[in-house]
Design a protein around this motif. Structure first.
Motif, PDB file in Angstrom:
ATOM      1  N   THR A 110       0.850  -1.183   0.000  1.00  0.00           N
ATOM      2  CA  THR A 110       0.000   0.000   0.000  1.00  0.00           C
ATOM      3  C   THR A 110       0.890   1.238   0.000  1.00  0.00           C
ATOM      4  O   THR A 110       1.937   1.260   0.648  1.00  0.00           O
ATOM      5  N   ASP A 124      -1.407   4.819  -5.964  1.00  0.00           N
ATOM      6  CA  ASP A 124      -2.287   4.060  -5.082  1.00  0.00           C
ATOM      7  C   ASP A 124      -3.143   5.010  -4.238  1.00  0.00           C
ATOM      8  O   ASP A 124      -2.768   6.148  -3.979  1.00  0.00           O
ATOM      9  N   THR A 125      -4.300   4.523  -3.841  1.00  0.00           N
ATOM     10  CA  THR A 125      -5.201   5.260  -2.952  1.00  0.00           C
ATOM     11  C   THR A 125      -5.766   4.281  -1.939  1.00  0.00           C
ATOM     12  O   THR A 125      -5.588   3.063  -2.066  1.00  0.00           O
ATOM     13  N   LEU A 126      -6.463   4.798  -0.957  1.00  0.00           N
ATOM     14  CA  LEU A 126      -7.117   3.923   0.012  1.00  0.00           C
ATOM     15  C   LEU A 126      -8.107   3.011  -0.694  1.00  0.00           C
ATOM     16  O   LEU A 126      -8.171   1.807  -0.411  1.00  0.00           O
ATOM     17  N   GLU A 127      -8.855   3.554  -1.652  1.00  0.00           N
ATOM     18  CA  GLU A 127      -9.841   2.759  -2.377  1.00  0.00           C
ATOM     19  C   GLU A 127      -9.176   1.636  -3.165  1.00  0.00           C
ATOM     20  O   GLU A 127      -9.670   0.501  -3.207  1.00  0.00           O
ATOM     21  N   THR A 185      -6.262   0.279  -2.477  1.00  0.00           N
ATOM     22  CA  THR A 185      -5.740  -0.666  -1.498  1.00  0.00           C
ATOM     23  C   THR A 185      -6.827  -1.633  -1.046  1.00  0.00           C
ATOM     24  O   THR A 185      -6.607  -2.847  -0.953  1.00  0.00           O
ATOM     25  N   ILE A 186      -8.010  -1.100  -0.795  1.00  0.00           N
ATOM     26  CA  ILE A 186      -9.137  -1.945  -0.384  1.00  0.00           C
ATOM     27  C   ILE A 186      -9.538  -2.885  -1.520  1.00  0.00           C
ATOM     28  O   ILE A 186      -9.825  -4.067  -1.295  1.00  0.00           O
ATOM     29  N   LEU A 202       3.520   7.407   2.180  1.00  0.00           N
ATOM     30  CA  LEU A 202       2.498   7.544   3.207  1.00  0.00           C
ATOM     31  C   LEU A 202       3.133   7.966   4.521  1.00  0.00           C
ATOM     32  O   LEU A 202       4.275   7.602   4.825  1.00  0.00           O
ATOM     33  N   GLU A 212      -1.123   7.303   8.244  1.00  0.00           N
ATOM     34  CA  GLU A 212      -1.939   6.871   7.120  1.00  0.00           C
ATOM     35  C   GLU A 212      -1.679   5.406   6.790  1.00  0.00           C
ATOM     36  O   GLU A 212      -2.616   4.653   6.486  1.00  0.00           O
ATOM     37  N   ARG A 253      -4.575   2.517   6.746  1.00  0.00           N
ATOM     38  CA  ARG A 253      -4.873   1.693   5.568  1.00  0.00           C
ATOM     39  C   ARG A 253      -4.735   0.207   5.899  1.00  0.00           C
ATOM     40  O   ARG A 253      -5.560  -0.618   5.491  1.00  0.00           O
ATOM     41  N   CYS A 254      -3.695  -0.130   6.621  1.00  0.00           N
ATOM     42  CA  CYS A 254      -3.482  -1.540   6.960  1.00  0.00           C
ATOM     43  C   CYS A 254      -4.556  -2.048   7.920  1.00  0.00           C
ATOM     44  O   CYS A 254      -4.948  -3.217   7.860  1.00  0.00           O
ATOM     45  N   GLU A 258      -7.635  -1.063   7.826  1.00  0.00           N
ATOM     46  CA  GLU A 258      -8.816  -1.272   6.989  1.00  0.00           C
ATOM     47  C   GLU A 258      -8.762  -2.619   6.271  1.00  0.00           C
ATOM     48  O   GLU A 258      -9.749  -3.347   6.211  1.00  0.00           O
TER      49      GLU A 258
END
Length: 336
Positions: free
Chosen positions: A164, A169-172, A174-175, A214, A218, A222-223, A225
């Motif tokens: 991540t 890359d973004t949070l979305e 990554t998910i 990051l 952050e 992310r991790c 999530e």
């Protein structure tokens, strides 16, 4: 008596990969400067066996650090044959290896099965093609899917590693990667926040102001999530964050990025912090007693007691009680 699991690691960085991912300097990351030959494997095994109790242990061997199946086929066999004696004696129960999605073929899988390999980890890193291209991975998301299908179909245990914070890359995204790992049928994963390592293309981009890693906060968020996604789907998380090699700890090889020697603990603390958010709002009680799973007490208290201190801003007295009747992040709170 509970069986303890041990993995004897054999690091073979850089031997087989024709690509240079922008984040990669395998010798720095693994801490291994000299690549062991097949003839060195037995000595490494014996050295580790001398430190592992035999009676209540399940031992496997892992070829890490490079793209094992990108080696010439005979070289792969030469490495694997060094483990044959230990497999036949039942001392080592199986072999795992890490490789690339585009280095998987039916012929290779046949050979690996014949030589005792039972787990294959693929460096997926992302399921977003734009992120993969920007990172110089040299393969597509579809190739990850196809390789995963082949591996599972042939009866191997599948691991998919992810990162991540890659460029683009973004949070979305990554998910999405975490959800795709679930969909591909992986049994296990490793989660690596991107670090800027010395002598990599990412260092060049960072120095030019074209890449921003990051923050630690952050990366932890992310991790946390994606941790929930894997936990919900019973996927084992083998590792979060790079192994703290001497170069990373001393910062001789670390240029920038969210490195922490206790990164996993930070993530587990964050998960509990989020659980506790609801009980800190508009609460006028003086004391709280929180009952949680016994193996979660230290994580609930938080790394360096961060969650306890957060709660102590609301309550004069905070108690944590371990229970064998609760699991994961189940808890109940009593107020006084």
């Amino acid at each position: 008596m509970q069986t303890r699991h041990f993995t004897i690691p054999i690091f073979i960085p850089d031997l087989a990969c024709p690509f240079t991912c922008i984040f990669c300097n395998q010798k720095t990351i693994s801490g291994v400067q000299d690549v062991p030959s097949p003839d060195d494997v037995k000595a490494i095994i014996e050295k580790h066996l001398a430190t592992i109790p035999q009676n209540d242990s399940e031992i496997e061997l892992g070829f890490f650090g490079g793209s094992f199946t990108g080696l010439p086929l005979q070289m792969q066999k030469n490495y694997l044959l060094q483990v044959k004696h230990y497999l036949e004696m039942g001392i080592i129960k199986g072999i795992r290896l890490s490789t690339r999605p585009d280095f998987i073929t039916e012929e290779i899988l046949d050979m690996l099965k014949m030589h005792g390999v039972n787990t294959i980890e693929l460096g997926a890193q992302s399921f977003d093609d734009e992120v993969l291209k920007a990172s110089g991975r040299g393969h597509s998301a579809q190739q990850i899917i196809e390789a995963s299908e082949m591996i599972i179909r042939r009866g191997f245990r599948l691991g998919l590693q992810m990162m991540t914070g890659l460029p683009g890359d973004t949070l979305e995204k990554t998910i999405h990667t975490a959800q795709s790992i679930v969909t591909c049928g992986a049994s296990e994963t490793r989660i690596y926040p991107v670090l800027v390592i010395k002598d990599t293309s990412l260092e060049v981009l960072y120095n030019k102001g074209k890449y921003e890693p990051l923050t630690l906060k952050e990366a932890v968020f992310r991790c946390a999530e994606v941790f929930r996604i894997f936990e919900k789907n019973n996927i084992i998380i083998l590792r979060m964050g790079l192994h703290p090699s001497e170069g990373l700890i001393e910062k001789t090889s670390l240029i920038a990025g969210p490195f922490h020697v206790s990164f996993k603990e930070l993530v587990l603390s964050e998960l509990w912090k989020q659980e506790f958010q609801g009980i800190t709002e508009n609460n006028k009680s003086e004391k709280i007693s929180i009952t949680i799973a016994a193996d979660q007490v230290k994580h609930a208290i938080g790394y360096e007691s961060t969650n306890r201190r957060m709660l102590e801003k609301i309550f004069k007295h905070v108690d944590f009680i371990g229970s064998s009747e609760l699991k994961q992040r189940e808890f109940h709170a009593d107020y006084y």
